[in-house]
Design a protein around this motif. Sequence first.
Motif, PDB file in Angstrom:
ATOM      1  N   VAL A  62       0.860  -1.179   0.000  1.00  0.00           N
ATOM      2  CA  VAL A  62       0.000   0.000   0.000  1.00  0.00           C
ATOM      3  C   VAL A  62       0.899   1.232   0.000  1.00  0.00           C
ATOM      4  O   VAL A  62       1.908   1.270   0.701  1.00  0.00           O
ATOM      5  N   GLY A 106      -2.396  -1.418   5.553  1.00  0.00           N
ATOM      6  CA  GLY A 106      -2.857  -0.128   5.068  1.00  0.00           C
ATOM      7  C   GLY A 106      -2.990   0.968   6.099  1.00  0.00           C
ATOM      8  O   GLY A 106      -3.658   1.972   5.852  1.00  0.00           O
ATOM      9  N   PRO A 116      -5.542  -2.075  -5.326  1.00  0.00           N
ATOM     10  CA  PRO A 116      -4.951  -3.125  -4.497  1.00  0.00           C
ATOM     11  C   PRO A 116      -5.497  -4.495  -4.879  1.00  0.00           C
ATOM     12  O   PRO A 116      -6.573  -4.578  -5.488  1.00  0.00           O
TER      13      PRO A 116
END
Length: 319
Positions: A74, A154, A214
Amino acid sequence: MAEGTGPEAVTLREGRAARVATRTSPFGAELSVRPYAVADELAVLDLVAADRLPGQPAVTAAMLAEALAGRSPVDGGWWAELEPPVTDVVHDAAGTLLGVVSRAVRPRDGAGFVLWLHCREAPSVAEALLAHVLRRLGERVVYAFAFASALTLGLEGLPAVHRRATRDALLDAGFTGRDRWRYMRRPLPAGPLPATGLPGAAHVAITAARSEDPPGNRLEVREDGELLAEATVGSTVEGTGVLWWIGAAPPARVRGLGLAMLGAALDLLTEVGAHEVILYVDDDAPSGDAERDRTAANGMYDRAGFTEIDRLHSFTRQA
């Protein structure tokens, strides 16, 4: 200093070099700082695990290796702009690791970054680590906890409630904090969500496709080729799914499609084995910024049974 402990001077030294900082601390021994070594892996994993939030996966050796190398699944683009990170550890006279900090510089503008820091929230260690990093980075703008690392799922920012000692150390060191994200969680399965029967929300065709960035799945509602609502959910990690994004055009919100997309996303996560879901709301819109106002989204998540775990802050220190 923790309540009930006596003041004792602690000297932080760089290797065997000169004295660099003195702090009030419950530790009664001289501390030393040195570069991270492979033999430190288990101790550093324990330090990171001590700060793990609900909904976050247990940190692994592979995750630590990625963070040390300056990579993250991320915010990977931000990490790619940095020079290779430098990671240091602090230990006492007996060799026990008490803290770890990673830093880097961005060549395009010379900015410095405190990438991640863990110290079991011991105020004196947090202060000493920051003093060490700031001295190493020199006179430049420094950002702290600006983007997510490979050590979390994240988590883009410092959890201001769970990491209060680190937050206070940053503020004492001259950083200015910014409250950026709302970190939320709820168990799965979700069951029927309130008001899912709004006119226009039923009978919509929700299509699903794989998402590469993602990794996970993307859900869409289109009408006459026009995108009305969408959601992106991440791949499940240790039974936890991530709702990365949900959005609906204004007319679609009136029809209840935002809530319909939320329900579909939670159902999909349940189908792939998630027993809980986390999400992040970029809740830092300036007053009067209608486009980025998240009042409606926050209300929807609250009604859908999400619980706020923490607020995520980022920090800036001017040169």
